[in-house]
Write a protein that holds these residues in place. Structure first.
Motif, PDB file in Angstrom:
ATOM      1  N   ALA A   1     -11.742   8.727   5.722  1.00 30.39           N
ATOM      2  CA  ALA A   1     -12.163   7.526   5.006  1.00 30.39           C
ATOM      3  C   ALA A   1     -13.617   7.174   5.320  1.00 30.39           C
ATOM      4  CB  ALA A   1     -11.254   6.355   5.351  1.00 30.39           C
ATOM      5  N   VAL A   2     -13.999   7.278   6.571  1.00 26.54           N
ATOM      6  CA  VAL A   2     -15.358   6.869   6.940  1.00 26.54           C
ATOM      7  C   VAL A   2     -16.345   8.029   6.970  1.00 26.54           C
ATOM      8  CG1 VAL A   2     -14.524   4.928   8.296  1.00 26.54           C
ATOM      9  CG2 VAL A   2     -14.974   7.110   9.432  1.00 26.54           C
ATOM     10  N   ASP A   3     -15.840   9.256   7.086  1.00 26.12           N
ATOM     11  CA  ASP A   3     -16.755  10.373   7.276  1.00 26.12           C
ATOM     12  C   ASP A   3     -16.927  11.239   6.046  1.00 26.12           C
ATOM     13  OD1 ASP A   3     -18.289  10.420   9.497  1.00 26.12           O
ATOM     14  OD2 ASP A   3     -16.784  11.295  10.804  1.00 26.12           O
TER      15      ASP A   3
ATOM     16  N   ILE B   1     -17.503  27.259  21.985  1.00 25.14           N
ATOM     17  CA  ILE B   1     -18.640  27.424  21.074  1.00 25.14           C
ATOM     18  C   ILE B   1     -19.190  26.074  20.655  1.00 25.14           C
ATOM     19  CG2 ILE B   1     -19.355  28.307  18.830  1.00 25.14           C
ATOM     20  CD1 ILE B   1     -17.098  30.417  19.130  1.00 25.14           C
ATOM     21  N   ILE B   2     -18.288  25.191  20.236  1.00 27.32           N
ATOM     22  CA  ILE B   2     -18.726  23.890  19.750  1.00 27.32           C
ATOM     23  C   ILE B   2     -19.382  23.079  20.865  1.00 27.32           C
ATOM     24  CG2 ILE B   2     -17.889  21.674  18.888  1.00 27.32           C
ATOM     25  CD1 ILE B   2     -15.873  23.253  17.208  1.00 27.32           C
ATOM     26  N   CYS B   3     -18.797  23.138  22.040  1.00 25.92           N
ATOM     27  CA  CYS B   3     -19.378  22.412  23.172  1.00 25.92           C
ATOM     28  C   CYS B   3     -20.760  22.945  23.522  1.00 25.92           C
ATOM     29  CB  CYS B   3     -18.468  22.508  24.392  1.00 25.92           C
ATOM     30  SG  CYS B   3     -16.969  21.538  24.232  1.00 25.92           S
ATOM     31  N   ALA B   4     -20.955  24.249  23.381  1.00 22.59           N
ATOM     32  CA  ALA B   4     -22.238  24.855  23.744  1.00 22.59           C
ATOM     33  C   ALA B   4     -23.373  24.314  22.879  1.00 22.59           C
ATOM     34  CB  ALA B   4     -22.164  26.375  23.608  1.00 22.59           C
ATOM     35  N   VAL B   5     -23.128  24.168  21.589  1.00 20.26           N
ATOM     36  CA  VAL B   5     -24.217  23.739  20.705  1.00 20.26           C
ATOM     37  C   VAL B   5     -24.221  22.236  20.445  1.00 20.26           C
ATOM     38  CG1 VAL B   5     -24.303  25.969  19.541  1.00 20.26           C
ATOM     39  CG2 VAL B   5     -22.905  24.133  18.583  1.00 20.26           C
ATOM     40  N   ASP B   6     -23.069  21.585  20.655  1.00 21.35           N
ATOM     41  CA  ASP B   6     -22.986  20.179  20.275  1.00 21.35           C
ATOM     42  C   ASP B   6     -23.048  19.209  21.443  1.00 21.35           C
ATOM     43  OD1 ASP B   6     -23.207  19.563  17.655  1.00 21.35           O
ATOM     44  OD2 ASP B   6     -21.128  19.954  17.148  1.00 21.35           O
ATOM     45  N   GLU B   7     -23.329  19.737  22.647  1.00 18.22           N
ATOM     46  CA  GLU B   7     -23.577  18.826  23.770  1.00 18.22           C
ATOM     47  C   GLU B   7     -22.423  17.890  24.022  1.00 18.22           C
ATOM     48  OE1 GLU B   7     -26.831  18.556  25.579  1.00 18.22           O
ATOM     49  OE2 GLU B   7     -27.082  20.346  24.362  1.00 18.22           O
TER      50      GLU B   7
ATOM     51  N   SER C   1     -19.440  18.990  13.916  1.00 17.65           N
ATOM     52  CA  SER C   1     -20.365  18.787  12.807  1.00 17.65           C
ATOM     53  C   SER C   1     -20.679  20.128  12.157  1.00 17.65           C
ATOM     54  CB  SER C   1     -21.659  18.162  13.317  1.00 17.65           C
ATOM     55  OG  SER C   1     -22.285  19.045  14.212  1.00 17.65           O
ATOM     56  N   THR C   2     -21.573  20.088  11.194  1.00 22.48           N
ATOM     57  CA  THR C   2     -21.980  21.334  10.535  1.00 22.48           C
ATOM     58  C   THR C   2     -22.685  22.255  11.529  1.00 22.48           C
ATOM     59  OG1 THR C   2     -23.875  20.072   9.776  1.00 22.48           O
ATOM     60  CG2 THR C   2     -22.143  20.500   8.179  1.00 22.48           C
ATOM     61  N   LYS C   3     -23.331  21.659  12.515  1.00 24.14           N
ATOM     62  CA  LYS C   3     -23.993  22.476  13.535  1.00 24.14           C
ATOM     63  C   LYS C   3     -22.970  23.352  14.258  1.00 24.14           C
ATOM     64  CE  LYS C   3     -27.310  21.943  17.295  1.00 24.14           C
ATOM     65  NZ  LYS C   3     -27.998  20.945  18.140  1.00 24.14           N
ATOM     66  N   GLY C   4     -21.870  22.743  14.646  1.00 21.79           N
ATOM     67  CA  GLY C   4     -20.793  23.490  15.279  1.00 21.79           C
ATOM     68  C   GLY C   4     -20.211  24.527  14.335  1.00 21.79           C
ATOM     69  N   ARG C   5     -20.136  24.165  13.072  1.00 23.41           N
ATOM     70  CA  ARG C   5     -19.607  25.114  12.090  1.00 23.41           C
ATOM     71  C   ARG C   5     -20.499  26.341  11.993  1.00 23.41           C
ATOM     72  NH1 ARG C   5     -19.856  23.349   6.073  1.00 23.41           N
ATOM     73  NH2 ARG C   5     -21.799  24.519   6.179  1.00 23.41           N
ATOM     74  N   TYR C   6     -21.806  26.122  11.957  1.00 21.53           N
ATOM     75  CA  TYR C   6     -22.743  27.242  11.921  1.00 21.53           C
ATOM     76  C   TYR C   6     -22.556  28.142  13.132  1.00 21.53           C
ATOM     77  CZ  TYR C   6     -25.589  25.635   7.971  1.00 21.53           C
ATOM     78  OH  TYR C   6     -26.040  25.289   6.731  1.00 21.53           O
ATOM     79  N   ALA C   7     -22.397  27.518  14.278  1.00 20.67           N
ATOM     80  CA  ALA C   7     -22.252  28.295  15.504  1.00 20.67           C
ATOM     81  C   ALA C   7     -20.973  29.127  15.476  1.00 20.67           C
ATOM     82  CB  ALA C   7     -22.258  27.367  16.710  1.00 20.67           C
TER      83      ALA C   7
ATOM     84  N   MET D   1     -14.681  19.866   8.188  1.00 21.76           N
ATOM     85  CA  MET D   1     -14.240  18.654   8.873  1.00 21.76           C
ATOM     86  C   MET D   1     -15.401  18.067   9.660  1.00 21.76           C
ATOM     87  SD  MET D   1     -11.270  16.992   9.976  1.00 21.76           S
ATOM     88  CE  MET D   1     -11.528  15.378  10.653  1.00 21.76           C
ATOM     89  N   ARG D   2     -15.247  16.875  10.055  1.00 23.06           N
ATOM     90  CA  ARG D   2     -16.353  16.194  10.711  1.00 23.06           C
ATOM     91  C   ARG D   2     -15.770  15.190  11.670  1.00 23.06           C
ATOM     92  NH1 ARG D   2     -20.909  13.731   7.898  1.00 23.06           N
ATOM     93  NH2 ARG D   2     -22.598  13.619   9.393  1.00 23.06           N
ATOM     94  N   LEU D   3     -16.138  15.293  12.898  1.00 19.98           N
ATOM     95  CA  LEU D   3     -15.598  14.376  13.892  1.00 19.98           C
ATOM     96  C   LEU D   3     -16.754  13.859  14.717  1.00 19.98           C
ATOM     97  CD1 LEU D   3     -13.255  13.041  15.184  1.00 19.98           C
ATOM     98  CD2 LEU D   3     -12.811  15.095  16.500  1.00 19.98           C
ATOM     99  N   SER D   4     -17.256  12.683  14.342  1.00 26.31           N
ATOM    100  CA  SER D   4     -18.444  12.142  14.981  1.00 26.31           C
ATOM    101  C   SER D   4     -18.117  10.810  15.638  1.00 26.31           C
ATOM    102  CB  SER D   4     -19.532  11.938  13.933  1.00 26.31           C
ATOM    103  OG  SER D   4     -19.098  10.980  12.995  1.00 26.31           O
ATOM    104  N   THR D   5     -19.135  10.188  16.180  1.00 25.07           N
ATOM    105  CA  THR D   5     -18.938   8.875  16.799  1.00 25.07           C
ATOM    106  C   THR D   5     -18.523   7.848  15.753  1.00 25.07           C
ATOM    107  OG1 THR D   5     -21.317   8.650  16.610  1.00 25.07           O
ATOM    108  CG2 THR D   5     -20.449   9.149  18.779  1.00 25.07           C
TER     109      THR D   5
END
Lengths: 155, 155
Positions: free
Chosen positions: B82-84, A79-85, A4-10, B1-5
């Motif tokens: 498409a969805v994100d 990095i992404i895992c650290a902030v994105d749980e 997400s953007t949170k990971g991007r910031y990190a 990019m965005r990779l969410s649930t």
DNA sequence: TAATTACCTAGTGATTTGGTTGGAAATAGA
DNA sequence: TCTATTTCCAACCAAATCACTAGGTAATTA
């Protein structure tokens, strides 16, 4: 996985740290200024990064943050895992109540894909990104990591 | 990019569709049952997938959804985008007011990384996932796509 | 002692997630 | 033609998350 953007910031902040931290500690105020991220939000992100030993803080005047380890030892996945749980993937909790089998099948496929994405990000280090940039000062299209077999499909 | 649930749900549903849609259309009710996703949420996801021609709906009794094109022509990146709502990366809107250069530098690095992640996901098709599973019925560790040079770092 | 910096906790408006409700339009079969 | 089935569509909702603000405390330097 979660990107997400949170990971991007990190990742952006860590890149800033890797680029500017050669001479001494970098303050969050500087990163905030450079990257346009609010100071307090950075504090929250760095609390998470610190708990995973990805950065090391030094208090007092002249203080700031260092990388917690070599930039080659810090992957983007770290990095992404650290902030994105790191979201655990619903894999039916083993094999229970997975109706029909179709559910388990797609879960397995998704899990495999997720692992693949994770491995991809785990293979790219902060050092890779920095070196790529230095090598790419006027050149073009330097491959980012060992992985680079793109072609065929576009957006 | 965005990779969410949300993207995960979409990929999972499309996988279900690819696996079960050989004989005829698959209803959202079936996917909902198989994958444990609410029917109405699936409807929202499939509205987005349909607008990108990734699926084709057939109304009425005996109706349901088909893939909009061959499973080999549908990449994971296609589905997630498409969805994100493919988030456009802040790259300083070109070159304006990018204080110091440090900001532009990390932005560029992040953009390059993002492109790399996108290419990775664009190179994996639904068909790849399905074939990998069929080939892996009792075997093990079949490589997912052409890309597979992992090693070195772990979690 | 004073300034600087990391560190900590609580709260907040906006957005996103995942879902519910209540339909309407199209189609197959009786 | 009637009815059941299914996609389609719009509005709404609780909970979580995002990005940020506010208001501190603790450690360190000069």
């Amino acid at each position: 996985m979660r990107l997400s953007t949170k990971g991007r910031y990190a990742v952006t902040a860590m890149l800033d740290l890797a680029l500017n931290g050669k001479t001494g500690p970098v303050t969050l105020a500087e990163i905030s200024e450079n990257q346009g991220i609010s100071l307090s939000y950075l504090e929250q992100l760095f609390a998470a990064l610190r708990s995973k030993d990805l950065v090391r803080g030094v208090r007092g005047p002249g203080g700031g943050y260092y990388l917690g380890k070599s930039s080659d030892e810090i992957s983007i996945a770290n990095i992404i895992c650290a902030v994105d749980e790191w979201v655990e993937f619903t894999r039916c909790g083993g094999r229970q109540n997975c109706s029909g089998g179709a559910r388990c099948l797609t879960h397995t496929l998704w899990d495999d894909l997720s692992a693949e994405i994770f491995n991809f990000l785990a293979d790219i280090s902060l050092g890779d990104l920095v070196r790529r940039n230095l090598a790419n000062r006027n050149g073009r299209d330097t491959s980012l990591s060992a992985v680079s077999t793109s072609s065929s499909q576009a957006a």
